[in-house]
Design an enzyme around this catalytic site. Structure first.
Site, short mmCIF file in Angstrom:
data_model
loop_
_atom_site.label_atom_id
_atom_site.label_comp_id
_atom_site.label_asym_id
_atom_site.label_seq_id
_atom_site.Cartn_x
_atom_site.Cartn_y
_atom_site.Cartn_z
N SER A 35 -1.67 -9.26 -4.75
CA SER A 35 -0.99 -8.68 -5.91
C SER A 35 -0.13 -9.73 -6.61
O SER A 35 -0.11 -9.83 -7.83
CB SER A 35 -0.14 -7.49 -5.50
N GLN A 65 0.82 -1.21 0.00
CA GLN A 65 0.00 0.00 0.00
C GLN A 65 0.86 1.26 0.00
O GLN A 65 0.59 2.23 -0.70
CB GLN A 65 -0.91 -0.02 1.24
N HIS A 85 -0.37 -3.77 -6.68
CA HIS A 85 -0.16 -3.74 -5.23
C HIS A 85 -1.40 -4.21 -4.49
O HIS A 85 -2.51 -4.28 -5.04
CB HIS A 85 0.24 -2.33 -4.78
N CYS A 86 -1.20 -4.58 -3.23
CA CYS A 86 -2.31 -4.85 -2.33
C CYS A 86 -1.91 -4.22 -1.01
O CYS A 86 -1.32 -3.14 -0.99
CB CYS A 86 -2.62 -6.34 -2.23
N HIS A 87 -2.21 -4.85 0.09
CA HIS A 87 -1.88 -4.24 1.37
C HIS A 87 -0.41 -4.44 1.71
O HIS A 87 0.32 -3.51 2.02
CB HIS A 87 -2.78 -4.78 2.47
#
Length: 195
Positions: A144, A60, A136-138
């Site tokens: 991702s 993130q 992206h993710c967290h």
């Protein structure tokens, strides 16, 4: 199935990888074998890493760090942890960044495979136009990574094991077991269960 590198020759000039053989025909066993392979990945020390030419996997923070986005000349962002409530982040409005958001949960029960094709198409279009993509993710290890592995399988004709080998040396990623099973299923559909 033996693994030979399909990475573009000049990219990162790595020594040829050791051959990895994993039988994906029994998914239950394959999940553990794939996890063992994934655990050999590079330790994560940065918010985002280039895992394929002009394709980054990140967290993130990497998606919100405007200076880094400029520095890496990111043109496309695929957020695998998108929230409808928050919508598209305002920071991209003046940045000439094409944004795609996928609402996905990092849980074994979540069906990520419904997003494989759309995500792969988005990444493929961006890269084929010379763009640079941040997926992206967290945390940048499960959601991702799963979409990037699916992209490499769908658009670069890598098997799941080849895709994992290509990514893990640049960023240690661990898709959750549900996602791994979905990737194994995709591998079976694309390449047949026995390579």
């Amino acid at each position: 199935m033996s693994y030979t590198s399909k990475l573009p020759a000049s990219w990162n000039d790595k020594p040829p990888p050791r051959k990895v053989e994993i039988d994906l025909s029994s998914p239950g066993l394959a999940v553990f074998e794939l996890e063992r392979l994934l655990f050999t990945g590079k330790a994560i020390i940065s918010h985002a890493d280039e895992v394929w030419p002009r394709l980054y996997v990140g967290d993130q923070h990497s998606a919100e760090n405007v200076a880094d986005l400029y520095k890496h000349r990111i043109t496309h962002i695929l957020n695998a942890a998108h929230s409808k409530r928050r919508g598209q982040p305002d920071i991209y409005e003046n940045m000439r960044i094409t944004y795609m958001g996928i609402e996905a949960h990092d849980s074994c029960g979540f069906d990520m495979s419904v997003n494989f094709q759309a995500a792969a198409d988005f990444i493929h279009r961006a890269l084929s136009r010379g763009g640079k993509v941040l997926v992206h993710c967290h945390v940048g290890v499960s959601r991702s990574a799963t979409l990037v592995l699916a992209y490499l399988m769908l658009k670069q004709n890598l098997t799941l094991v080849e895709a994992i080998c290509a990514v893990k040396d640049n960023r240690g990623v661990i898709p959750n077991r549900g996602f791994l099973r979905q990737l194994i299923k995709l591998d079976g559909e694309l390449f047949g269960t026995h390579h």
